[in-house]
Design a protein around this motif. Structure first.
Motif, PDB file in Angstrom:
ATOM      1  N   TRP A  42      -5.527 -10.136  48.530  1.00 12.88           N
ATOM      2  CA  TRP A  42      -5.909 -10.802  49.675  1.00 12.88           C
ATOM      3  C   TRP A  42      -6.253  -9.693  50.717  1.00 12.88           C
ATOM      4  CZ3 TRP A  42      -4.117 -10.892  54.749  1.00 12.88           C
ATOM      5  CH2 TRP A  42      -4.417 -11.739  55.501  1.00 12.88           C
ATOM      6  N   ARG A  45     -10.985 -11.187  56.200  1.00 11.81           N
ATOM      7  CA  ARG A  45     -12.239 -11.150  56.278  1.00 11.81           C
ATOM      8  C   ARG A  45     -12.690 -10.915  57.684  1.00 11.81           C
ATOM      9  NH1 ARG A  45     -15.687 -14.564  54.886  1.00 11.81           N
ATOM     10  NH2 ARG A  45     -14.263 -16.444  55.091  1.00 11.81           N
ATOM     11  N   ALA A  85      -6.396 -19.930  54.417  1.00 12.27           N
ATOM     12  CA  ALA A  85      -6.589 -20.657  53.253  1.00 12.27           C
ATOM     13  C   ALA A  85      -6.908 -19.823  51.997  1.00 12.27           C
ATOM     14  CB  ALA A  85      -8.016 -21.680  53.317  1.00 12.27           C
ATOM     15  N   ALA A  86      -7.453 -18.744  52.144  1.00 13.77           N
ATOM     16  CA  ALA A  86      -7.660 -17.787  51.084  1.00 13.77           C
ATOM     17  C   ALA A  86      -6.579 -17.202  50.618  1.00 13.77           C
ATOM     18  CB  ALA A  86      -8.799 -16.658  51.450  1.00 13.77           C
ATOM     19  N   PRO A  95      -9.269 -27.710  54.859  1.00 12.83           N
ATOM     20  CA  PRO A  95     -10.797 -27.611  54.673  1.00 12.83           C
ATOM     21  C   PRO A  95     -11.069 -26.462  53.503  1.00 12.83           C
ATOM     22  CG  PRO A  95     -10.420 -27.802  56.964  1.00 12.83           C
ATOM     23  CD  PRO A  95      -8.899 -27.542  56.474  1.00 12.83           C
ATOM     24  N   GLY A  96     -10.238 -25.374  53.682  1.00 17.93           N
ATOM     25  CA  GLY A  96     -10.665 -24.345  52.762  1.00 17.93           C
ATOM     26  C   GLY A  96     -10.006 -24.462  51.226  1.00 17.93           C
ATOM     27  N   LEU A  97      -9.076 -25.126  51.209  1.00 19.32           N
ATOM     28  CA  LEU A  97      -8.293 -25.247  49.900  1.00 19.32           C
ATOM     29  C   LEU A  97      -9.068 -26.866  49.227  1.00 19.32           C
ATOM     30  CD1 LEU A  97      -4.620 -25.091  50.826  1.00 19.32           C
ATOM     31  CD2 LEU A  97      -6.032 -23.323  49.471  1.00 19.32           C
ATOM     32  N   ASP A 146     -11.367 -20.684  62.825  1.00 22.04           N
ATOM     33  CA  ASP A 146     -12.517 -19.689  62.805  1.00 22.04           C
ATOM     34  C   ASP A 146     -13.160 -19.782  63.903  1.00 22.04           C
ATOM     35  OD1 ASP A 146     -11.452 -19.302  60.017  1.00 22.04           O
ATOM     36  OD2 ASP A 146     -13.428 -19.849  59.217  1.00 22.04           O
ATOM     37  N   SER A 192      -9.818 -19.515  57.686  1.00 19.73           N
ATOM     38  CA  SER A 192     -10.562 -19.364  56.380  1.00 19.73           C
ATOM     39  C   SER A 192      -9.827 -18.341  55.521  1.00 19.73           C
ATOM     40  CB  SER A 192     -12.002 -19.167  56.462  1.00 19.73           C
ATOM     41  OG  SER A 192     -12.089 -17.989  57.212  1.00 19.73           O
ATOM     42  N   ASP A 193      -9.406 -17.311  56.272  1.00 17.48           N
ATOM     43  CA  ASP A 193      -8.550 -16.138  55.651  1.00 17.48           C
ATOM     44  C   ASP A 193      -7.140 -16.727  55.387  1.00 17.48           C
ATOM     45  OD1 ASP A 193     -10.134 -14.080  55.835  1.00 17.48           O
ATOM     46  OD2 ASP A 193      -9.793 -13.410  57.737  1.00 17.48           O
ATOM     47  N   MET A 238      -5.588 -25.137  56.967  1.00 16.63           N
ATOM     48  CA  MET A 238      -5.734 -24.704  55.520  1.00 16.63           C
ATOM     49  C   MET A 238      -6.536 -25.796  54.608  1.00 16.63           C
ATOM     50  SD  MET A 238      -1.979 -23.598  54.519  1.00 16.63           S
ATOM     51  CE  MET A 238      -0.979 -24.984  54.751  1.00 16.63           C
ATOM     52  N   ASP A 277      -4.527 -20.079  48.825  1.00 16.46           N
ATOM     53  CA  ASP A 277      -5.435 -20.070  47.403  1.00 16.46           C
ATOM     54  C   ASP A 277      -4.666 -19.054  46.265  1.00 16.46           C
ATOM     55  OD1 ASP A 277      -7.483 -21.320  45.986  1.00 16.46           O
ATOM     56  OD2 ASP A 277      -7.930 -19.100  45.714  1.00 16.46           O
TER      57      ASP A 277
END
Length: 251
Positions: free
Chosen positions: A246, A249, A209-210, A18-20, A174, A206-207, A16, A213
């Motif tokens: 959400w 992706r 983290a989204a 890196p994406g946040l 990823d 990345s999903d 989580m 978020d």
């Protein structure tokens, strides 16, 4: 947003961060420093069960994300350790939410798991489940996560907090998606499959983290959302699409 991540140095936390970190100020409370954390992430050494350290870590925070989980047993590897599972997955969740209330933090996110549902006699990937289905896991990890969710519901009702529970399934970097990597158990990433052999896509970092978020921004009581990358499965993520905006992706 200023986020305290409890247990941010573990496997899921490392996915989580890196994406946040690009959009938030992140403070990690963990006995061990996060490896390879993005620049700006602050490490606070300690446990959520140390009330003094926890209170200090919560100072100036907008939202707390509980991402800790009990370690695997040294005796019954690779199964979860009984004592640590309940200590970390239940007691530390209770301590975190109680301390958050005292600190005036009104929002919290619990990183839970679709392991609150039994993986048999029908394998989890092949079950038809949404958030309205009552969890039925009876193993150590699943039961401790079920209890953690109950602690969150109680805190939301008793403290007037916004508490968002994200039930994850098969989170993975990823780079190895759609396979599932869990280094403490598997030497190499594995492909989760439906009973008929079709691949069930893992949840890309990345999903994940989204989703977190979106969850840290949510306001309004207690809610549970299923978060995974398994398109074409009976494990619905429709509530996350509607309630969090959400959609995976990857997949």
């Amino acid at each position: 947003m200023r986020i305290l991540m409890v247990g941010g140095s573990g496997y899921v936390g490392s996915l989580m961060l890196p994406g946040l970190a690009g959009g938030h100020s992140i403070r990690v409370l963990d006995p061990v420093a996060p490896v390879g954390a993005p620049e700006g992430v602050v490490h606070v050494a300690g446990s959520a069960l140390d009330s003094g350290v926890l209170a200090g870590a919560l100072e100036g925070v907008d939202v707390v994300v509980h991402a800790a989980m009990g370690r695997r047993s040294d005796v019954h590897w690779p199964y979860p350790d009984l004592g640590r599972s309940f200590e970390v997955n239940v007691a530390s969740v209770y301590a975190t939410l109680a301390a958050a209330r005292e600190a005036g933090v009104r929002r919290a996110v619990l990183i839970s798991s679709l392991s609150v549902f039994a993986d048999g006699p029908v394998a989890l990937a092949d079950r038809v489940l949404d958030e309205a289905v009552e969890p039925d896991a009876s193993d150590v990890y699943g039961v401790s996560k079920r209890l953690a969710e109950q602690v969150c519901r109680i805190a939301a009702e008793a403290y007037g907090m916004s508490v968002t529970v994200l039930r994850l399934a098969w989170p993975t970097p990823d780079a190895v998606w759609p396979r599932w990597a869990l280094p403490v158990v598997f030497p190499e990433p594995v492909q989760v499959r439906f009973a008929d052999g079709r691949p069930f896509f893992a949840l890309a970092a990345s999903d994940l983290a989204a989703a977190v978020d979106a969850a840290v921004r949510r306001v309004g009581g207690y809610e549970v959302f299923h978060i995974h990358g398994g398109s074409g499965s009976g494990l619905s993520t429709e509530k996350a699409r509607v309630g969090l905006g959400w959609v995976a992706r990857y997949g």
